[in-house]
Design a protein around this motif. Structure first.
Motif: not given
Length: 510
Positions: A115-121
């Motif tokens: 979920i946190m990774f999705s913040a980048l794109p």
């Protein structure tokens, strides 16, 4: 059909638990649920579902922006009848790619880090939309925000189901849909306000706020105890469950149940094991629900909501209609969240599919029988280009498409919206949950991409009634699918649901 309460299907020794507990064990479970402290659990869920807020915001971004870009003075940014469908549909293509990558991310990084990774794109996509100077920047921004939405679609429901307990899992399982609806509603409201005082680019700037808030809050939230146990991190898993349930509760009993279930599924799923009904039945049910959910037309209607209202000349202004539909959608999801743990999943799915069937049929028949002067059909005018035409309502009969759309959204939001996500996270077995949830999201968004890409050409070629009548047929199929295939999971722990599929006593696909 057998009731899940009839006979215990898996009995353990006294040091463990009854998968289908008898009266004494059920009494202990009820007492345990009443003793839990849910404040931290709610905080963790709120932090996660901010990703769904961003997803809902980005999904309907084209609705107020397409009319502005059609009239844009710069040819490099101006949308036409060929580029507008891509601007609306490329988001779903990115979401499918996000779901595909989550098949690996969920099991490698874990649910929270995915979920946190999705913040980048997501942040990069909104930045491209805000500063776009060429059409490719708009499309890439939509693609990246769609990719982030695909990651959150596959990760957030799994994270919530794995940190929740049966007493509130239905209610919390509806929270992703509530936040997605709220994000869409905020987008409609800001679209109206910013169009009056600011440039459309500020809508994309506003989209950055929930992304950054989600990233910050999740830094302080625990990972899923089930995921931590699957990685052999027992102390961290126990600490996570203690934080979520409260240190003065009997969380150790729940921990042992989870640990026992994880121990049985310590290996990764193999291709040969997919022949086991324990694996393929829940995967087929979850994937079938995601497929039918999108075929019912919800994404097309939400993405092209304002142009549809322009085409049918609804008596109110399209931006007000869109906001009104958003409010109906939000209240309906809230009703589903409150009633899901009381009424059950299946009854809400039946009601939801029935309302969608009647609403789509009403819309299709209205467009077919009401004269063009009343429903706003203009010869040789596309659905997108009609969005820039002034609405000319001539009769109160034009309230029918607004009411039909409101009831469709209400029906969808009460069942086939939130429950499909919840059931996906409930019925998928732990050993395949990361991969299978990603696969379901891929199926969902590839279906949505196909529909949104072909929706406008079909409308131009055959009129607006054809897709709505098709959606009505699919809604009828949803009723049959619910009755034949969908299990009732109300009040069951994830371990109980897995044990039910493992026994093979009853086929849900019968």
């Amino acid at each position: 059909m057998e009731s899940w309460d009839r006979q215990p299907l898996v009995r353990k020794t006294s040091s463990s638990y009854h998968t289908f507990p008898e009266s004494a064990a059920r009494r202990l479970d009820r007492e345990y649920l009443r003793s839990l402290h849910n404040k931290r659990l709610y905080l963790a869920v709120f932090a996660a579902v901010l990703g769904n807020f961003s997803f809902g915001f980005a999904l309907v971004y084209p609705s107020p922006v397409i009319p502005a870009l059609e009239a844009h003075p710069s040819p490099a940014l101006r949308l036409d009848q060929h580029s507008a469908p891509w601007f609306g549909s490329v988001f779903t293509l990115g979401a499918a790619a996000g779901g595909l990558s989550t098949m690996l991310l969920n099991d490698c990084l874990g649910r929270k880090l995915s979920i946190m990774f999705s913040a980048l794109p997501s942040a990069l996509g909104f930045a491209l939309l805000a500063g776009a100077q060429r059409l490719w920047m708009l499309l890439l921004g939509r693609l990246l925000t769609g990719y982030a939405g695909g990651v959150t679609s596959a990760s957030i429901p799994v994270y919530i189901s794995e940190i929740s307990h049966p007493g509130v899992r239905g209610m919390l399982g509806a929270c992703p849909q509530i936040m997605a609806v709220l994000g869409s509603l905020v987008l409609y409201a800001l679209g109206k306000y910013l169009r009056l005082v600011l440039d459309w680019r500020w809508l994309a700037v506003a989209g950055e706020v929930p992304v950054l808030a989600m990233l910050l809050l999740l830094c302080f939230m625990p990972n899923s105890p089930r995921f931590l146990l699957s990685q052999g991190e027992e102390e961290e898993a126990l600490g996570s469950l203690c934080w979520l349930r409260g240190k003065d509760t009997d969380y150790g009993r729940e921990y042992e149940q989870i640990k026992d279930s994880v121990r049985k599924q310590s290996r990764r799923v193999s291709c040969a094991e997919l022949k086991d009904p324990f694996l393929y039945k829940p995967i087929l049910i979850a994937g079938g629900m995601r497929f039918l959910q999108q075929l019912s037309g919800v994404t097309c209607i939400l993405v092209y909501l304002q142009p549809i209202f322009k085409k049918t000349s609804v008596i109110l202004k399209p931006e007000y209609d869109a906001a009104l539909v958003g409010l109906v959608r939000l209240s309906s999801v809230a009703i589903a969240a409150v009633s899901m743990d009381k009424a059950g999943r299946k009854i809400l799915l039946f009601v939801s599919a029935g309302v969608m069937l009647v609403s789509n049929l009403t819309m299709g028949l209205y467009i077919h029988f009401v004269p063009a002067s009343h429903n706003g059909t203009v010869a040789n005018t596309t659905l997108v280009s009609s969005a820039s035409l002034p609405a000319e309502p001539t009769n109160y009969i034009t309230l029918i498409p607004l009411l039909a759309t409101m009831f469709f959204i209400m029906g969808y939001a009460m069942g086939w919206g939130p429950i499909t996500w919840l059931l996906m996270s409930e019925i998928l077995p732990l050993k395949a949950r990361g991969v299978a949830s990603g696969l379901c999201v891929v199926v969902s968004w590839l279906t949505a991409f196909t529909l949104t890409q072909f929706f406008l050409p079909v409308v131009d070629a055959f009129s607006l009634e054809v897709p709505f009548l098709f959606f009505a047929v699919i809604s009828a199929g949803n009723v049959l699918f619910t009755g034949c295939c969908v299990p009732e999971t109300k009040g069951r722990s994830l371990e109980q649901i897995e044990a039910f599929f493992r026994t093979g006593r009853r086929s849900f696909l019968r």
